[in-house]
Design a protein around this motif. Structure first.
Motif, PDB file in Angstrom:
ATOM      1  N   GLU A   1      14.667 -57.478  26.899  1.00 41.29           N
ATOM      2  CA  GLU A   1      15.545 -57.432  28.074  1.00 41.29           C
ATOM      3  C   GLU A   1      15.753 -55.996  28.556  1.00 41.29           C
ATOM      4  O   GLU A   1      15.616 -55.708  29.743  1.00 41.29           O
TER       5      GLU A   1
ATOM      6  N   THR B   1      22.988 -55.119  31.674  1.00 45.45           N
ATOM      7  CA  THR B   1      22.189 -55.945  30.770  1.00 45.45           C
ATOM      8  C   THR B   1      22.784 -55.932  29.369  1.00 45.45           C
ATOM      9  O   THR B   1      22.857 -56.978  28.703  1.00 45.45           O
TER      10      THR B   1
ATOM     11  N   ARG C   1      25.654 -58.267  29.344  1.00 45.02           N
ATOM     12  CA  ARG C   1      25.184 -59.652  29.367  1.00 45.02           C
ATOM     13  C   ARG C   1      24.659 -60.071  27.993  1.00 45.02           C
ATOM     14  O   ARG C   1      24.867 -61.197  27.547  1.00 45.02           O
ATOM     15  N   LEU C   2      23.998 -59.158  27.289  1.00 46.97           N
ATOM     16  CA  LEU C   2      23.456 -59.473  25.968  1.00 46.97           C
ATOM     17  C   LEU C   2      24.559 -59.762  24.946  1.00 46.97           C
ATOM     18  O   LEU C   2      24.307 -60.395  23.923  1.00 46.97           O
TER      19      LEU C   2
ATOM     20  N   ILE D   1      14.933 -59.998  21.366  1.00 47.43           N
ATOM     21  CA  ILE D   1      15.530 -60.324  22.671  1.00 47.43           C
ATOM     22  C   ILE D   1      16.073 -59.068  23.331  1.00 47.43           C
ATOM     23  O   ILE D   1      15.824 -58.799  24.510  1.00 47.43           O
ATOM     24  N   ASN D   2      16.806 -58.269  22.573  1.00 45.35           N
ATOM     25  CA  ASN D   2      17.421 -57.052  23.080  1.00 45.35           C
ATOM     26  C   ASN D   2      16.370 -56.094  23.641  1.00 45.35           C
ATOM     27  O   ASN D   2      16.495 -55.599  24.762  1.00 45.35           O
TER      28      ASN D   2
END
Length: 107
Positions: free
Chosen positions: A88, A22, A25-26, A84-85
């Motif tokens: 997720e 993840t 992806r971030l 967002i971080n």
């Protein structure tokens, strides 16, 4: 008993791998933020790495004004990227938590 512990350890390792995936992806998720008049624009990744800053030429004549713009726009962009971080990574971590009695406060 040891089977339960081994199962939990396996699940934790799997969750750690998902968290790392993840994070990678971030790095590809971009957050754009502009000043209200559009004279300054910044782009960050969701991991809060600055990718670009675009400054209108009119801001180059006033150092203090440019500094103020940078602080305001970067802080807004960092706030968005952090939201967002955390969402997720929190979702991945929550999904991978083992079912341990008394620790259901994380679910």
């Amino acid at each position: 008993m040891f089977g339960d512990i081994m199962g939990m350890m396996g699940k934790l390792k799997e969750t750690q791998q998902k968290v790392e995936a993840t994070k990678k992806r971030l790095d590809t998720v971009l957050v754009d933020e502009k000043s209200s008049d559009g004279l300054l624009e910044v782009t960050l990744t969701a991991n809060r790495t600055i990718r670009s800053i675009t400054i209108d030429d009119s801001l180059l004549t006033d150092k203090e004004q440019l500094e103020d713009y940078l602080v305001l726009v970067l802080n807004k962009a960092i706030e968005k990227a952090t939201t967002i971080n955390e969402a997720e990574l929190g979702a991945v971590a929550k999904e991978g938590m083992p079912n341990i009695p008394g620790l259901d406060m994380f679910k």
